[in-house]
Design a protein around this motif. Structure first.
Motif, short mmCIF file in Angstrom:
data_model
loop_
_atom_site.label_atom_id
_atom_site.label_comp_id
_atom_site.label_asym_id
_atom_site.label_seq_id
_atom_site.Cartn_x
_atom_site.Cartn_y
_atom_site.Cartn_z
N VAL A 460 0.83 -1.21 0.00
CA VAL A 460 0.00 0.00 0.00
C VAL A 460 0.86 1.26 0.00
CG1 VAL A 460 -1.98 -1.11 1.10
CG2 VAL A 460 -0.22 0.00 2.52
N LEU A 461 2.14 1.13 0.32
CA LEU A 461 3.11 2.23 0.19
C LEU A 461 4.24 1.78 -0.71
CD1 LEU A 461 3.42 3.50 3.88
CD2 LEU A 461 2.15 4.58 2.02
N PHE A 462 4.82 2.75 -1.40
CA PHE A 462 6.03 2.46 -2.15
C PHE A 462 7.24 2.54 -1.22
CE2 PHE A 462 3.43 4.21 -5.77
CZ PHE A 462 3.30 3.00 -6.43
N PRO A 463 8.33 1.86 -1.56
CA PRO A 463 9.54 1.97 -0.73
C PRO A 463 10.23 3.31 -0.93
CG PRO A 463 10.00 0.67 -2.69
CD PRO A 463 8.53 0.96 -2.72
N LEU A 464 10.88 3.79 0.11
CA LEU A 464 11.73 4.96 -0.06
C LEU A 464 12.84 4.61 -1.03
CD1 LEU A 464 10.18 5.70 2.54
CD2 LEU A 464 12.27 6.78 3.37
N PRO A 465 13.22 5.53 -1.92
CA PRO A 465 14.27 5.22 -2.90
C PRO A 465 15.55 4.75 -2.22
CG PRO A 465 13.20 7.30 -3.42
CD PRO A 465 12.69 6.89 -2.07
N GLN A 466 16.15 3.71 -2.76
CA GLN A 466 17.38 3.19 -2.17
C GLN A 466 18.48 4.22 -2.16
OE1 GLN A 466 17.56 0.15 -0.63
NE2 GLN A 466 19.49 1.03 0.13
N SER A 467 18.51 5.08 -3.18
CA SER A 467 19.53 6.13 -3.23
C SER A 467 19.40 7.06 -2.04
CB SER A 467 19.41 6.91 -4.54
OG SER A 467 18.11 7.48 -4.66
N GLU A 468 18.15 7.34 -1.60
CA GLU A 468 17.95 8.18 -0.43
C GLU A 468 18.37 7.46 0.85
OE1 GLU A 468 17.10 11.34 -0.60
OE2 GLU A 468 16.95 11.19 -2.77
N MET A 469 18.08 6.18 0.91
CA MET A 469 18.48 5.39 2.07
C MET A 469 20.00 5.34 2.20
SD MET A 469 15.62 4.41 3.43
CE MET A 469 16.33 3.25 4.58
N ASP A 470 20.69 5.23 1.06
CA ASP A 470 22.15 5.18 1.07
C ASP A 470 22.76 6.51 1.48
OD1 ASP A 470 21.97 2.56 0.21
OD2 ASP A 470 22.31 3.06 -1.91
N ALA A 471 22.10 7.61 1.09
CA ALA A 471 22.65 8.95 1.36
C ALA A 471 22.33 9.44 2.76
CB ALA A 471 22.11 9.94 0.33
N ASN A 472 21.28 8.91 3.36
CA ASN A 472 20.83 9.43 4.67
C ASN A 472 20.66 8.27 5.65
OD1 ASN A 472 19.61 10.59 6.87
ND2 ASN A 472 17.91 11.51 5.73
N PRO A 473 21.61 8.06 6.55
CA PRO A 473 21.53 6.94 7.49
C PRO A 473 20.41 7.08 8.51
CG PRO A 473 23.35 8.40 8.06
CD PRO A 473 22.84 8.86 6.73
N ASN A 474 19.78 8.26 8.60
CA ASN A 474 18.71 8.46 9.56
C ASN A 474 17.33 8.07 9.03
OD1 ASN A 474 20.40 9.48 11.61
ND2 ASN A 474 20.40 11.50 10.67
N LEU A 475 17.26 7.71 7.75
CA LEU A 475 15.98 7.28 7.18
C LEU A 475 15.72 5.81 7.50
CD1 LEU A 475 15.90 8.87 3.61
CD2 LEU A 475 14.59 9.57 5.62
N GLU A 476 14.48 5.48 7.78
CA GLU A 476 14.07 4.10 7.96
C GLU A 476 13.17 3.70 6.79
OE1 GLU A 476 12.29 3.27 11.70
OE2 GLU A 476 13.88 4.22 12.86
N GLN A 477 13.43 2.53 6.24
CA GLN A 477 12.67 2.05 5.10
C GLN A 477 11.28 1.61 5.54
OE1 GLN A 477 11.61 2.10 2.09
NE2 GLN A 477 13.58 1.43 1.20
N ASN A 478 10.31 1.73 4.62
CA ASN A 478 8.97 1.21 4.90
C ASN A 478 9.03 -0.28 5.17
OD1 ASN A 478 7.36 3.54 4.76
ND2 ASN A 478 7.31 3.49 2.52
N PRO A 479 8.24 -0.78 6.10
CA PRO A 479 8.24 -2.23 6.39
C PRO A 479 7.96 -3.06 5.15
CG PRO A 479 7.00 -1.02 8.06
CD PRO A 479 7.30 -0.04 6.97
N GLY A 480 8.61 -4.20 5.06
CA GLY A 480 8.37 -5.12 3.95
C GLY A 480 9.35 -4.98 2.81
N TYR A 481 10.13 -3.90 2.79
CA TYR A 481 11.07 -3.69 1.69
C TYR A 481 12.52 -3.87 2.17
CZ TYR A 481 7.14 -1.71 -0.88
OH TYR A 481 5.93 -1.52 -1.51
#
Length: 481
Positions: A460-481
């Motif tokens: 029901v949600l899209f995942p946060l872009p992996q590029s953003e996850m790699d650039a910002n260690p304070n982001l948490e990915q949506n569950p399931g991804y």
């Protein structure tokens, strides 16, 4: 990264930043700039601040098929085969996207945060602009409209994301904000600016914030977050404005000239018939060897409507006129599309005045029919079937040329809700509404699973872009991804 800019409204932020960097040099080449574009005064002028504002607008003007397809490929009614889009479409249709294989929604993240950045620059500098207080107030309201809309889209696609409200944030690696904080921010921004923004704008300012646009987006935000009473009340505010109405002819409503000037479209994504400014929606709609009018382009990628959807219409439904179910090809052969899952959504009907890929249809984000059906749905959620809900739905059905519903047709809330979902599918096909509607009605995952798709609750949600996850260690990915 995509930038689609209205030639009358939008300058690229890249141009602005080049100017700022160029005039900010120090050292042997240091000089006192004479231009009004010098960093010391660029953002102090109305021309300068408007350049940044229009760049913000540009980032949330979704003029092509990307937003529509990502919202409708996961549904039952939209299919795609062939061409360069095929692999990407398959990910969306089969619910197999992930944080790295999610190109279009990743681009939406970039677009929205570019808009937020530019809106924050405007808001942090507008008080220094040499203009009247009323102009400052309007510029600030428009920037807040853009920023609220960007967060509306981000919340819809990704859930709560970092809330950044300054061009000089405390950290460049922000965490995701709490859901209630994001929801309260979107609500308070739209509410605060609704009475500052103008009720109407001239045609050349299409796509800019108005009172109706702010209230329309707020109506949909309340609806999608299941704040039924607030959605019903805000929809009624729009109806009471006396500005908007259903265009009498559904087929005519989506002709290029009508999309640019009618009283049903409340908030639109404007286009122009020039490279980078037009909409290329029809390029992937035309079936093979179709006699395209004018200089329209026919891609190898083909977007189609499933038979199960086309056959759900009443045979007399005027909305069917914007669906091509058969045609004579360039060789004079009759080609039958219906019956083979090949019908085409000619929602943005082509004409001979296109410029190749670049057509000039304005794409609706909120239109009055949506407000009527939103209020009907919200009222039903509050009190169950009522005469008012039925009358609101019938206003839309009458324009489609089909028979009225009766209150006695529905025994409970769930039964009417099911009909509203079906009515919305027939009214808003190929307008990027279906994903929101199915999620809100709780059938997005179950319906896909019934079709044999890999749909799971986290989709029901899209995942946060992996590029953003790699650039910002304070982001948490949506569950399931």
């Amino acid at each position: 990264m995509r930038k689609y800019e209205n030639k009358q409204l939008f300058f690229t932020v890249g141009f602005i930043m080049v100017l700022l960097v160029s005039f900010a040099c120090e050292g042997p080449l240091e000089m006192t700039p004479k231009s009004e574009l010098a960093p010391a005064n660029f953002l102090n002028t109305e021309k300068g601040i408007n350049s940044v504002l229009f760049s913000a607008y540009s980032s949330i003007q979704f003029r092509n098929h990307h937003k529509i397809n990502t919202a409708e490929w996961p549904s039952r009614h939209l299919l795609q085969r062939g061409g360069g889009q095929s692999r990407r479409a398959t990910l969306y249709m089969n619910f197999t996207w992930d944080a790295t294989e999610n190109w279009w929604s990743n681009g939406f993240w970039d677009d929205c945060y570019e808009a937020i950045r530019d809106a924050n620059i405007v808001l942090d500098n507008v008080e220094n602009v040499e203009t009247s207080e009323s102009r400052k107030s309007l510029i600030a309201a428009e920037a807040r409209f853009v920023r609220a809309s960007a967060y509306f889209y981000l919340f819809d696609w990704f859930g709560p994301t970092p809330l950044v409200t300054s061009s000089n944030p405390e950290t460049l690696e922000p965490s995701r904000s709490p859901e209630e904080e994001i929801k309260n921010f979107i609500e308070s921004e739209y509410t605060a600016i609704a009475d500052i923004l103008p009720s109407e704008r001239p045609d050349e300012e299409a796509g800019r914030g108005t009172k109706g646009a702010a209230l329309g987006m707020l109506t949909k935000f309340y609806l999608n977050t299941k704040q039924w009473q607030k959605s019903a009340q805000t929809a009624k505010q729009i109806m009471d404005m006396g500005i908007y109405e259903l265009h009498p002819d559904y087929f005519e409503l989506f002709q290029e000239e009508t999309t640019q000037n009618n009283n049903e479209f409340i908030f639109v994504h404007p286009t122009a018939k020039e490279a980078g400014l037009g909409t290329n929606v029809m390029a992937s709609i035309f079936p093979p060897n179709y006699p395209t009018p004018g200089s329209h382009v026919n891609w190898a990628a083909h977007v189609k409507l499933a038979d199960v959807f086309v056959n759900s219409f009443d045979p007399d439904d005027e909305r069917l006129k914007l669906i091509v179910t058969e045609y004579e090809d360039l060789d004079g052969n009759h080609v039958q599309l219906l019956g083979n899952d090949e019908s085409r959504p000619f929602k943005y009907w082509p004409n001979e005045n296109s410029n190749g890929l670049h057509a000039g249809h304005y794409l609706p984000e909120v239109r009055f029919a949506d407000i009527l059906l939103s209020r009907a749905e919200a009222l039903n959620e509050i009190n169950g079937p009522s005469q008012e809900s039925i009358l609101l739905i019938n206003r839309v059905r009458r324009r489609a040329g089909i028979s009225d519903l009766e209150l006695s047709d529905f025994s409970d809330k769930d039964q009417l809700n099911e009909h509203i979902l079906q009515e919305r599918e027939r009214e808003f096909y190929y307008e990027a509404k279906r994903r929101q509607d199915e999620i809100r009605h709780g059938v997005f995952i179950s319906d896909a699973q019934s079709r044999g798709k890999n749909a799971q609750p986290h989709h029901v949600l899209f995942p946060l872009p992996q590029s953003e996850m790699d650039a910002n260690p304070n982001l948490e990915q949506n569950p399931g991804y």
